[in-house]
Design an enzyme around this catalytic site. Structure first.
Site, PDB file in Angstrom:
ATOM      1  N   GLU A 116       2.200  -9.217  -5.175  1.00  0.00           N
ATOM      2  CA  GLU A 116       1.034  -8.591  -4.542  1.00  0.00           C
ATOM      3  C   GLU A 116       0.788  -7.210  -5.130  1.00  0.00           C
ATOM      4  O   GLU A 116       1.698  -6.609  -5.713  1.00  0.00           O
ATOM      5  CB  GLU A 116       1.190  -8.525  -3.021  1.00  0.00           C
ATOM      6  CG  GLU A 116       2.212  -7.574  -2.485  1.00  0.00           C
ATOM      7  CD  GLU A 116       2.169  -7.545  -0.950  1.00  0.00           C
ATOM      8  OE1 GLU A 116       1.255  -6.917  -0.401  1.00  0.00           O
ATOM      9  OE2 GLU A 116       3.052  -8.138  -0.317  1.00  0.00           O
ATOM     10  N   LYS A 118       0.359  -3.239  -5.548  1.00  0.00           N
ATOM     11  CA  LYS A 118       1.033  -2.097  -4.919  1.00  0.00           C
ATOM     12  C   LYS A 118      -0.007  -1.026  -4.680  1.00  0.00           C
ATOM     13  O   LYS A 118      -0.599  -0.508  -5.636  1.00  0.00           O
ATOM     14  CB  LYS A 118       2.151  -1.588  -5.822  1.00  0.00           C
ATOM     15  CG  LYS A 118       2.963  -0.503  -5.174  1.00  0.00           C
ATOM     16  CD  LYS A 118       4.193  -0.200  -5.985  1.00  0.00           C
ATOM     17  CE  LYS A 118       5.099   0.775  -5.268  1.00  0.00           C
ATOM     18  NZ  LYS A 118       4.418   2.000  -4.862  1.00  0.00           N
ATOM     19  N   ASP A 120      -1.651   2.584  -3.521  1.00  0.00           N
ATOM     20  CA  ASP A 120      -1.265   3.978  -3.625  1.00  0.00           C
ATOM     21  C   ASP A 120      -1.580   4.652  -2.301  1.00  0.00           C
ATOM     22  O   ASP A 120      -2.618   5.281  -2.127  1.00  0.00           O
ATOM     23  CB  ASP A 120      -2.061   4.622  -4.765  1.00  0.00           C
ATOM     24  CG  ASP A 120      -1.254   5.698  -5.439  1.00  0.00           C
ATOM     25  OD1 ASP A 120      -0.086   5.886  -5.057  1.00  0.00           O
ATOM     26  OD2 ASP A 120      -1.792   6.344  -6.351  1.00  0.00           O
ATOM     27  N   TYR A 227       3.297  -5.577   4.584  1.00  0.00           N
ATOM     28  CA  TYR A 227       3.928  -6.315   3.488  1.00  0.00           C
ATOM     29  C   TYR A 227       5.412  -6.617   3.656  1.00  0.00           C
ATOM     30  O   TYR A 227       6.003  -7.287   2.812  1.00  0.00           O
ATOM     31  CB  TYR A 227       3.705  -5.594   2.162  1.00  0.00           C
ATOM     32  CG  TYR A 227       4.242  -4.182   2.088  1.00  0.00           C
ATOM     33  CD1 TYR A 227       5.590  -3.920   2.194  1.00  0.00           C
ATOM     34  CD2 TYR A 227       3.379  -3.105   1.897  1.00  0.00           C
ATOM     35  CE1 TYR A 227       6.081  -2.635   2.122  1.00  0.00           C
ATOM     36  CE2 TYR A 227       3.857  -1.810   1.810  1.00  0.00           C
ATOM     37  CZ  TYR A 227       5.204  -1.584   1.928  1.00  0.00           C
ATOM     38  OH  TYR A 227       5.679  -0.312   1.862  1.00  0.00           O
ATOM     39  N   LYS A 316       4.670  -1.211 -12.751  1.00  0.00           N
ATOM     40  CA  LYS A 316       3.653  -0.166 -12.707  1.00  0.00           C
ATOM     41  C   LYS A 316       2.601  -0.342 -13.793  1.00  0.00           C
ATOM     42  O   LYS A 316       2.936  -0.749 -14.914  1.00  0.00           O
ATOM     43  CB  LYS A 316       4.320   1.207 -12.897  1.00  0.00           C
ATOM     44  CG  LYS A 316       5.258   1.606 -11.770  1.00  0.00           C
ATOM     45  CD  LYS A 316       4.522   1.632 -10.475  1.00  0.00           C
ATOM     46  CE  LYS A 316       4.990   2.585  -9.439  1.00  0.00           C
ATOM     47  NZ  LYS A 316       5.130   3.942  -9.674  1.00  0.00           N
ATOM     48  N   CYS A 410      23.281  31.450 -21.239  1.00  0.00           N
ATOM     49  CA  CYS A 410      22.513  30.964 -20.084  1.00  0.00           C
ATOM     50  C   CYS A 410      21.396  31.956 -19.772  1.00  0.00           C
ATOM     51  O   CYS A 410      21.659  33.163 -19.641  1.00  0.00           O
ATOM     52  CB  CYS A 410      23.448  30.816 -18.885  1.00  0.00           C
ATOM     53  SG  CYS A 410      22.572  30.512 -17.357  1.00  0.00           S
ATOM     54  N   CYS A 413      22.552  33.618 -16.135  1.00  0.00           N
ATOM     55  CA  CYS A 413      23.734  34.463 -15.916  1.00  0.00           C
ATOM     56  C   CYS A 413      24.301  35.028 -17.214  1.00  0.00           C
ATOM     57  O   CYS A 413      25.213  35.854 -17.181  1.00  0.00           O
ATOM     58  CB  CYS A 413      24.818  33.679 -15.180  1.00  0.00           C
ATOM     59  SG  CYS A 413      25.614  32.426 -16.185  1.00  0.00           S
ATOM     60  N   CYS A 428      25.513  25.471 -19.057  1.00  0.00           N
ATOM     61  CA  CYS A 428      25.946  26.855 -18.857  1.00  0.00           C
ATOM     62  C   CYS A 428      27.391  26.795 -18.396  1.00  0.00           C
ATOM     63  O   CYS A 428      27.736  25.974 -17.544  1.00  0.00           O
ATOM     64  CB  CYS A 428      25.054  27.495 -17.788  1.00  0.00           C
ATOM     65  SG  CYS A 428      25.838  28.856 -16.912  1.00  0.00           S
ATOM     66  N   CYS A 434      27.316  31.519 -11.834  1.00  0.00           N
ATOM     67  CA  CYS A 434      25.916  31.530 -12.257  1.00  0.00           C
ATOM     68  C   CYS A 434      25.029  31.342 -11.031  1.00  0.00           C
ATOM     69  O   CYS A 434      25.146  30.337 -10.326  1.00  0.00           O
ATOM     70  CB  CYS A 434      25.677  30.400 -13.269  1.00  0.00           C
ATOM     71  SG  CYS A 434      23.929  30.190 -13.661  1.00  0.00           S
TER      72      CYS A 434
HETATM   73  O1  I6G Z   1       6.654   0.574  -1.586  1.00  0.00           O
HETATM   74  C1  I6G Z   1       6.369  -0.718  -1.467  1.00  0.00           C
HETATM   75  C2  I6G Z   1       5.122  -1.182  -1.752  1.00  0.00           C
HETATM   76  C3  I6G Z   1       4.822  -2.525  -1.629  1.00  0.00           C
HETATM   77  C4  I6G Z   1       7.377  -1.609  -1.044  1.00  0.00           C
HETATM   78  C5  I6G Z   1       7.080  -2.979  -0.924  1.00  0.00           C
HETATM   79  C6  I6G Z   1       5.778  -3.416  -1.235  1.00  0.00           C
HETATM   80  O2  I6G Z   1       5.552  -4.721  -1.079  1.00  0.00           O
HETATM   81  C7  I6G Z   1       4.276  -5.182  -1.425  1.00  0.00           C
HETATM   82  N1  I6G Z   1       8.048  -3.835  -0.523  1.00  0.00           N
HETATM   83  C8  I6G Z   1       9.262  -3.383  -0.256  1.00  0.00           C
HETATM   84  C9  I6G Z   1      10.324  -4.337   0.170  1.00  0.00           C
HETATM   85  C10 I6G Z   1       9.564  -2.027  -0.382  1.00  0.00           C
HETATM   86  N2  I6G Z   1       8.635  -1.152  -0.765  1.00  0.00           N
HETATM   87  C11 I6G Z   1      10.923  -1.507  -0.100  1.00  0.00           C
END
Ligand code: I6G
Length: 673
Positions: A116, A118, A120, A227, A316, A410, A413, A428, A434
């Site tokens: 699926e 992701k 933002d 999700y 990503k 450094c 320090c 360092c 330091c």
């Molecule tokens: O950060 C996330 C975005 C989308 C997720 C995620 C996700 O599933 C569509 N699923 C899990 C299990 C986790 N973070 C930990």
């Protein structure tokens, strides 16, 4: 006077209808009535509630406008941690992920994945008890987040009450986000009123959800996709994740319409290309796609590593990149003295934020990329990761571009800078003399996953070190309220709170304490493994390098760092001083080392899936009884434990005549031992 029965009945009827149309509109994306008809139902309900205020209930659809503000965002401890995901940046990463999974599961069959997009946005946990929303909390650091129920209740796509027959307890996780159109409209309205605008939908979602006044949140165009499933009671999960998500949808929880099941790495990569092509036309921003092993029995078998599941990965999309000019290169000194070259840049806007610094990692990287002061470079920003210099545009190099040199001393320090043979990192040698190392050590010591000293922020630590008030973490515990109050930006109340946090932090656990010490290469997982293996600080302090290496997942380099740390007199002094100030932890149950216990001398090999426990758990149980677990079958193997769908190890065991244990037999052996 209470409302007549007819008004109460009509209010009930209207609420039911409105909830039904919310479900059709928000969850199924398939409305049955026009917006105008929906508005008429809402107006009628509002009018009836205005006439009969005793009929107003907090879960009425009219109450989504937001209740009274809260005074602060209360901390919430997640009952099951909210994990993070490993990232894949290219095809090879995805192929390697799929290979690791098949190897662990010992199967040649293609793995079924749920894929699926992701989003933002902001990860949020939603807790429903007997079908009612009782808590919504941000992810925070995964263990602790903030209570944002007051704001989440205003989001129309989040049901206050689930439909059908939901379980007694259902905790679901999802992403709260702002669709692009809503975000733009909101910013235009803000601009027209001379108010502050947000740089991108993600910041807008985070800022709006974490505010105190829900009446403001109610005006923000939030949306949500659910999700993942957290804690549940009264629900036997189906076999597959996608089936569980379908069930969530029937209970009224909105899931992404773009979820698909795909087969193997090739199916994942096809899905990725498909989403990359559709990305620009989606009404919300996505920064990649997520693949999850679909069958829960396989997820359980795969388990977790540190704070991420082994059964999922985020693939990503390419990060945002921009050109800018390197104005200078400075060296930052970290907790272990490592010098990190940082490029100071001509400020540039990348992916929604202004960037003026980018890491160059280490001197090998500077040389490999041949970055010089004055160069035009490509910088990249991926998600929340620190921006980095990707490459130099050599054609644009000015004649006077300056080569970057590692300083001999450094910059903080003045101590000598050393670079060990074969190491990329220069350090360092000032140690805790330091100030930079001292500050970073203190920040680490006080951080959430270490001793968790609330209120001891970066600015306070800077002042404590610069004024010579603190040399080591132990000195923190000797400071008085008056001394803290004498610092800049510290009122009496904050000073009192800080002293109280310090007092609270004295009660800790051995894994946290070991992690807080900041031993080189000892992260949380290693600290936990050392604590469990040795059971006490004293045993670890006295252990030889060889003995330290017996700890699961600890190799010779880490063992040498641990031994070296405890060999330093000043480190032992700091530990003694901390304990004298009352820092303590409960005794740990020590695991039996190999060679002790009823299964001493026995070697086990595991193959296939067990119903009662994951492979990690089975290995732990064997180790706790003194046995050893091996990855391959040989004549020396005492038992091969055979679960469902065993791999090639079963055949090997049969060929060599090694004793086989089915799950029942294995459980009986554990019990009897
Ligand atoms: O950060 C996330 C975005 C989308 C997720 C995620 C996700 O599933 C569509 N699923 C899990 C299990 C986790 N973070 C930990």
């Amino acid at each position: 006077m209470s409302a007549p029965r007819s008004a109460a009945a009509r209010v009930r009827e209207l609420r039911k209808q409105i909830e039904h149309h919310n479900y059709r509109y928000y969850v199924l994306d398939d409305p049955e009535i026009s917006d105008a008809e929906y508005d008429r139902l809402m107006q009628e309900l509002k009018a009836l509630e205005a006439q009969h205020p005793d009929l107003i209930t907090p879960d009425s659809p009219t109450q989504r406008v937001g209740a009274a503000p809260v005074s602060e965002l209360e901390e919430v401890v997640h009952t099951t941690p909210m994990l993070s995901l490993e990232n894949a940046f290219d095809e090879e990463d995805v192929i390697a992920f799929d290979r690791r999974i098949r190897e662990r599961l010992e199967t040649e069959q293609p793995i079924e994945y749920a894929a699926e997009p992701k989003l933002d946005g902001l990860a949020v946990s939603f807790r429903y008890e007997r079908g009612r929303l009782v808590l919504a909390a941000t992810r925070g650091d995964g263990t602790r987040g903030e209570n944002v129920t007051h704001n989440v209740r205003t989001i129309k796509a989040v049901p206050i009450e689930l439909r059908g027959k939901p379980p007694e307890l259902l905790e679901v996780r999802g992403e709260v986000f702002m669709p692009i159109a809503g975000f733009k409209a909101m910013n235009e309205r803000a601009l027209a009123k001379g108010e502050r605008t947000f740089v991108n939908p993600r910041n807008a979602a985070a800022g709006s959800l974490r505010q105190l006044d829900p009446r403001l949140a109610a005006t923000r165009p939030f949306d949500v996709f659910f999700y993942a499933i957290g804690e549940t009671r009264g629900w036997t999960l189906p076999a597959r994740h996608t089936e569980a998500l379908e069930q969530l949808r029937e209970w009224g929880l909105k899931i992404s319409p773009l979820i698909r099941t795909v087969q193997g790495a090739s199916g994942c990569l096809e899905y990725y290309s498909d989403m990359a092509a559709r990305r620009a036309t989606l009404p919300y921003e996505i920064d990649g796609v997520v693949y999850k092993v679909n069958r829960y029995v396989q997820q359980r078998e795969l388990g977790y590593v540190a704070r991420a599941p082994r059964w999922a990965i985020a693939h990503k999309f390419p990060a945002h990149e921009e050109h800018t000019i390197v104005r200078g290169v400075e060296f930052q000194v970290g907790r272990t003295g490592a010098l990190t070259p940082v490029a100071r840049l001509e400020p540039v806007f990348v992916g929604g934020v202004t960037v003026s610094n980018a890491t160059l990692h280490n001197m090998d990287e500077v040389r490999r990329k041949d970055v010089r002061i004055g160069d035009t470079v490509v910088i990249r920003r991926a998600g929340d990761v620190i921006p980095e210099v990707v490459k130099v545009i050599v054609d644009r190099r000015p004649k006077n571009a300056k080569v970057v040199e590692l300083p001999a001393h450094c910059p903080v320090c003045g101590a000598d800078v050393e670079r060990e043979e074969g190491e990329a990192v220069a350090r360092c040698t000032g140690g805790l003399f330091c100030p930079a190392q001292r500050k970073e050590s203190l920040r680490h010591f006080a951080s959430r996953r270490a001793l968790d000293i609330d209120g001891l922020g970066s600015k306070i630590i800077d002042q404590l070190v610069e004024r010579g008030m603190v040399q080591s973490p132990a000195d923190l515990y000797a400071l008085t309220e008056e001394q803290f109050a004498s610092l800049e930006r510290m009122g009496e109340k904050s000073a009192a709170n800080l002293v109280a946090s310090l007092e609270r932090s004295k009660s800790t656990t051995l894994p946290r304490f070991l992690y807080a010490l900041g031993i080189r290469d000892v992260g949380e997982a290693t600290a936990a493994a050392l604590a469990e293996h040795f059971g006490s600080l004293e045993s670890l302090q006295e252990a030889t390098e060889e003995e330290i290496q017996q700890t699961p997942d600890v190799g010779p380099v880490v063992a040498a760092h641990v031994r070296h740390f405890f060999d330093q007199e000043h480190n032992r002094d700091v530990i003694a001083a901390l304990r004298a100030h009352g820092v303590h932890w409960p005794a740990m149950k020590r695991k039996r080392a190999n060679g002790e216990g009823p299964l001493a001398g026995k070697t086990f090999v595991l193959t296939g899936t067990l119903d009662a426990m994951s492979r990690d758990e089975a290995s732990e149980r064997i180790a706790a009884l003194g046995g050893k677990v091996s990855g391959s079958v040989s004549k020396k193997t005492s038992y091969v434990v055979v679960g469902a769908e065993p791999g090639s190890k079963l055949k090997k065991a049969q060929e060599l005549g090694v004793e086989l244990l089915d799950e029942q037999g294995f459980l009986a052996l554990l019990r009897d031992s």
